[in-house]
Each structure stands twice: as C-alpha cells, then as structure tokens.
Design a protein around this motif. Sequence first.
Motif, PDB file in Angstrom:
ATOM      1  N   UNK A 144       0.824  -1.212   0.000  1.00  0.00           N
ATOM      2  CA  UNK A 144       0.000   0.000   0.000  1.00  0.00           C
ATOM      3  C   UNK A 144       0.856   1.258   0.000  1.00  0.00           C
ATOM      4  N   UNK A 145       1.954   1.220   0.758  1.00  0.00           N
ATOM      5  CA  UNK A 145       2.834   2.386   0.807  1.00  0.00           C
ATOM      6  C   UNK A 145       3.516   2.631  -0.529  1.00  0.00           C
ATOM      7  N   UNK A 146       4.137   1.596  -1.085  1.00  0.00           N
ATOM      8  CA  UNK A 146       4.973   1.765  -2.277  1.00  0.00           C
ATOM      9  C   UNK A 146       4.179   1.837  -3.575  1.00  0.00           C
ATOM     10  N   UNK A 147       2.952   1.327  -3.583  1.00  0.00           N
ATOM     11  CA  UNK A 147       2.183   1.306  -4.817  1.00  0.00           C
ATOM     12  C   UNK A 147       1.003   2.269  -4.814  1.00  0.00           C
ATOM     13  N   UNK A 148       0.741   2.917  -3.696  1.00  0.00           N
ATOM     14  CA  UNK A 148      -0.417   3.800  -3.642  1.00  0.00           C
ATOM     15  C   UNK A 148      -0.122   5.087  -2.872  1.00  0.00           C
ATOM     16  N   UNK A 149       0.125   4.967  -1.569  1.00  0.00           N
ATOM     17  CA  UNK A 149       0.252   6.160  -0.737  1.00  0.00           C
ATOM     18  C   UNK A 149       1.492   6.992  -1.051  1.00  0.00           C
ATOM     19  N   UNK A 150       2.534   6.363  -1.584  1.00  0.00           N
ATOM     20  CA  UNK A 150       3.759   7.116  -1.850  1.00  0.00           C
ATOM     21  C   UNK A 150       3.528   8.240  -2.854  1.00  0.00           C
ATOM     22  N   UNK A 151       2.599   8.039  -3.778  1.00  0.00           N
ATOM     23  CA  UNK A 151       2.328   9.085  -4.766  1.00  0.00           C
ATOM     24  C   UNK A 151       1.691  10.309  -4.106  1.00  0.00           C
ATOM     25  N   UNK A 152       0.842  10.083  -3.122  1.00  0.00           N
ATOM     26  CA  UNK A 152       0.264  11.207  -2.383  1.00  0.00           C
ATOM     27  C   UNK A 152       1.326  11.910  -1.543  1.00  0.00           C
ATOM     28  N   UNK A 153       2.187  11.127  -0.890  1.00  0.00           N
ATOM     29  CA  UNK A 153       3.203  11.716  -0.025  1.00  0.00           C
ATOM     30  C   UNK A 153       4.194  12.573  -0.802  1.00  0.00           C
ATOM     31  N   UNK A 154       4.464  12.207  -2.066  1.00  0.00           N
ATOM     32  CA  UNK A 154       5.437  12.951  -2.871  1.00  0.00           C
ATOM     33  C   UNK A 154       4.775  14.127  -3.593  1.00  0.00           C
ATOM     34  N   UNK A 155       3.660  13.888  -4.257  1.00  0.00           N
ATOM     35  CA  UNK A 155       3.049  14.932  -5.091  1.00  0.00           C
ATOM     36  C   UNK A 155       2.397  16.014  -4.247  1.00  0.00           C
TER      37      UNK A 155
END
Length: 286
Positions: free
Chosen positions: A33-44
Amino acid sequence: MALLRWGLGRQNVHRSSRVLLLKLTVIVISVLLLCEYFIYYLVIVRCRWPEVKTLAHGDGQEPVLKAMFLADTHLLGEIRGHWLDKLRREWQMERAFQTALWLLQPEVVFILGDIFDEGKWSTPQAWADDVQRFQKMFRHGSHVQLKVVIGNHDIGFHYHHGCISASLSINSLPLLGCQLLWWLQPRLVLSGHTHSACEVLHPGGVLEVSVPSFSWRNRNNPSFIMGSLTSRDYALSKCYLPFEDRVLTTYGAVVSFLVLLVLAHFERLPSSLLSGWKRCRTHMRR
C-alpha cells in the motif's frame, strides 16, 4: 503426561506459526500500500502551483489557467513490451497521473508526444488496444481538458510512416523552427522527446523548456511541469514523482527483514544473531 506435553507443544508451534503468518501478511500488505499507492500522495502533495509575478504585484483580477505538461509516456506494445515491464511502468504512470489530478486540480493537461512506443509496427488491433490502455490510465473528469500531441514514436520513427518517407535533413530543422517562431511569435515553447529537462533561449527572448519523461522506463526520477498561465505572463515549476530506486530499495529492505524474521522464528540464524534477536524480543515485551 508425555503425550499431554507433546500436544501442548504442538499447539504452541501452531499458534506461533499463525502469529508469524499474520505478521508477514500485515507487513507485506502495508508495504504494498505504501509503495504502490500512498507514496504518490506523499510525494506529489509537496508540489505547489507557481505564482505569476504580475499577480504577485497586485494585479489579481486576471484569471490564471492551471496547466500540467507531461511527455514521453512510451506505452509499450505487443512487440517489445514484456508484461511485467508494462504492468510496472503503466501502474506507476496511472497512479501518478490520477494522484496529481486529485491533489493539484489542473484545468488542462498537455501530453507532449511519444504517448506510445511502437507506433511504427502496431497493427490496427494492437493500436486499438494501446489506445484503450492509454484512455484508462489517463482518464479524467469532464472539468479537465486533455490535449495530446503526437510524437515520432506514435506515427513512425523520424518522419517515416508506412511506405511514405519524408527526407527532411537535420540541418533544415533549425530553419523550420525559426520560421515557426517568426510565424507564431510565442511567449513560451514547451517540448518533449529528450526525456530530460533543459532550457533553450531562442532569438527574440523566447524560452523553450523541454519536459522530462513521465515514466520510470526512461528516468529514475520522472517529473512533469506545472504552469500558471495568464494572457500576459506565465510561471513554471517542476513536480517530481517518486524515485524508482527508492521504491526498489524499500522493497529490498523489507524482503531482507522478512527473511530474518522467518529464520529467527525457526531458529535458523547464527547463534550470535539468534541470541541478540531473543534479547530484543524480551526487551520489547517489557
């Protein structure tokens, strides 16, 4: 009595194995979930629309158009596209695009060419399949306009399409570019194709900005350009997507930890590591 102890010991082993399985499942799901989904929110979420200078000086009545510019998605086709490569890269671009739409709320999105990678060889059916995948990945609401520019990978490599070949020499390209600049007289030029970000100042003070590739297949650090545009001025900023090597490093670290966890559970670690592991667990339980 011995039979009773054997039965209790077996129950403890089963209970311990179920606990281990639960831990592994929770860790794997959390990391995915972190590497395939939430990471995009955390970065963008760290990206911000640039402020136009004229508006910053008090002229706040003129409307500002919020535009996203991305390029070189290079969706793989049926010839050179390995299924795992396609799955990985296309998921990355889909999640990045959908997250950017939700967080940044642009009014218009421009994709500056090389949408596909195999336009020269695609059969009509393969082309239709590629277009369908593109429309799924870059789906958007009716409040967002999507403008797509074709590139050399979309219609054939370097002026070659089917049986038609145009002999346009590389030396004539600067002349053609100067003619277009003279005719259109733009304030800003944004282009793709290079996969990298660079700036060129043309005669007359016209700035050309090359937009980096949006795909992990072409860059470890893909990005896109955010533009705030008015009728008189503009401001640009770059928004980075997650770095691929950091995602892979996270997966590698988690896999190593899971291997140690399993080996420790079955007491297959070296004695020094195993004793340290047991002391750590005892300390954590206090």
